[in-house]
Design a protein around this motif. Structure first.
Motif, PDB file in Angstrom:
ATOM      1  N   THR A  24      -6.512  23.196   2.499  1.00  0.00           N
ATOM      2  CA  THR A  24      -6.775  24.623   2.667  1.00  0.00           C
ATOM      3  C   THR A  24      -7.195  24.994   4.086  1.00  0.00           C
ATOM      4  O   THR A  24      -7.213  26.176   4.439  1.00  0.00           O
ATOM      5  N   GLU A  28      -3.761  29.445   9.902  1.00  0.00           N
ATOM      6  CA  GLU A  28      -3.269  30.599   9.156  1.00  0.00           C
ATOM      7  C   GLU A  28      -1.768  30.789   9.296  1.00  0.00           C
ATOM      8  O   GLU A  28      -1.102  31.198   8.341  1.00  0.00           O
ATOM      9  N   LYS A  31      -0.100  28.691   6.809  1.00  0.00           N
ATOM     10  CA  LYS A  31      -0.268  29.244   5.469  1.00  0.00           C
ATOM     11  C   LYS A  31       0.668  30.425   5.222  1.00  0.00           C
ATOM     12  O   LYS A  31       1.267  30.553   4.154  1.00  0.00           O
ATOM     13  N   GLU A  32       0.784  31.289   6.242  1.00  0.00           N
ATOM     14  CA  GLU A  32       1.623  32.479   6.101  1.00  0.00           C
ATOM     15  C   GLU A  32       3.082  32.096   5.885  1.00  0.00           C
ATOM     16  O   GLU A  32       3.760  32.633   5.008  1.00  0.00           O
ATOM     17  N   VAL A  34       4.224  29.156   4.849  1.00  0.00           N
ATOM     18  CA  VAL A  34       4.336  28.470   3.555  1.00  0.00           C
ATOM     19  C   VAL A  34       4.377  29.482   2.413  1.00  0.00           C
ATOM     20  O   VAL A  34       5.175  29.359   1.478  1.00  0.00           O
ATOM     21  N   MET A  35       3.519  30.512   2.487  1.00  0.00           N
ATOM     22  CA  MET A  35       3.498  31.539   1.451  1.00  0.00           C
ATOM     23  C   MET A  35       4.826  32.280   1.387  1.00  0.00           C
ATOM     24  O   MET A  35       5.319  32.601   0.291  1.00  0.00           O
ATOM     25  N   THR A 148      -3.172  25.633  -1.376  1.00  0.00           N
ATOM     26  CA  THR A 148      -3.355  25.597   0.079  1.00  0.00           C
ATOM     27  C   THR A 148      -3.402  26.997   0.675  1.00  0.00           C
ATOM     28  O   THR A 148      -3.982  27.188   1.751  1.00  0.00           O
ATOM     29  N   THR A 149      -2.804  27.970  -0.010  1.00  0.00           N
ATOM     30  CA  THR A 149      -2.754  29.325   0.535  1.00  0.00           C
ATOM     31  C   THR A 149      -3.607  30.324  -0.247  1.00  0.00           C
ATOM     32  O   THR A 149      -4.183  31.231   0.336  1.00  0.00           O
TER      33      THR A 149
END
Length: 235
Positions: A24, A28, A31-32, A34-35, A148-149
């Motif tokens: 986690t 960022e 994460k963005e 990946v999302m 993770t996101t």
């Protein structure tokens, strides 16, 4: 054991979520992206399910009736309150929204779909847990990525998934007494299509393209059975 497949599915979600917690802290921008990848994959899954319909009128009427009921009884608000209540037990106030988002998103992704229904039916009718075990492995990997996101709200989706699949599996032990195999197959087809459209909505939300109140569309998963019954009866 009727609930064996359901429990394995739940265990896989827990394991995947726990592993995801170790990732986690990634930047960022990772994460963005990946999302966005998850969102695109979710849209694709939803489209594959949605195209299974054999009667678009059943799907349309199910969504319309479900939306009216959902807005009237405020399903989305109820789900958010539930997620925030769970979050308040494990997080600070500032983390509650993320907690609710993770819980609701994961619950819908894991719960809505042909594998959940067919797998639970197989467990109840034939004692065959292969579909749910296979789904569990897939859900475990998805839970890892989602965590993770979206954070550890994802892990609490296991309660809704186990309750949903477990209820279907238990009821399925008596389903032969309620409906014919032909009706059941047709119902599953239309239910899968409606569920697919809801999953597309989830994907669009994950991509931040729009904000669809998916929770308020959930009653469509119930009304589709009633509408399909009358459709078969009169059409």
């Amino acid at each position: 054991m009727v609930l064996f497949g359901t429990l394995v599915n739940g265990a896989c979600i827990i394991v995947g979520s726990i592993i995801g917690l170790f990732f986690t802290k990634i930047p960022e921008r990772f994460k963005e992206t990946v999302m966005h990848g998850i969102g695109l994959a979710v849209v694709l899954i939803g489209m594959q399910m949605a195209f299974s319909t054999e009667s678009i009128i059943v799907v349309l009427m199910s969504l319309l009736s479900g939306a009216i009921i959902g807005e009237f009884i405020h399903v989305e608000e109820g789900l958010n309150r539930l997620g925030n209540w769970i979050g308040s037990k494990f997080t600070t106030a500032n983390e509650d929204f993320s907690m609710a988002q993770g819980f609701i998103t994961a619950s819908l992704i894991f719960g809505i779909g042909a594998m959940s229904i067919i797998g639970a039916l197989d467990s109840g009718i034939r004692g065959d847990h292969e579909v749910l075990i296979t789904k569990g492995v897939i859900d475990g990997f998805v839970a890892l990525v989602l965590t993770t996101t979206l954070g550890y709200g994802v892990i609490f989706s296991v309660f809704s998934v186990v309750l949903y699949e477990g209820t279907i599996a238990i009821l399925a032990t008596q389903i032969d007494n309620w409906m014919s195999e032909a009706f059941l197959n047709g119902f599953i087809t239309e239910l899968t299509s409606v569920g697919g459209l809801l999953i597309i909505a989830i994907g669009l939300n994950l991509l931040n393209l729009m904000k669809i109140r998916v929770g308020n569309l959930l009653p469509a998963l119930i009304t589709v059975g009633i509408i399909y019954y009358f459709y078969e009866l009169f059409v």
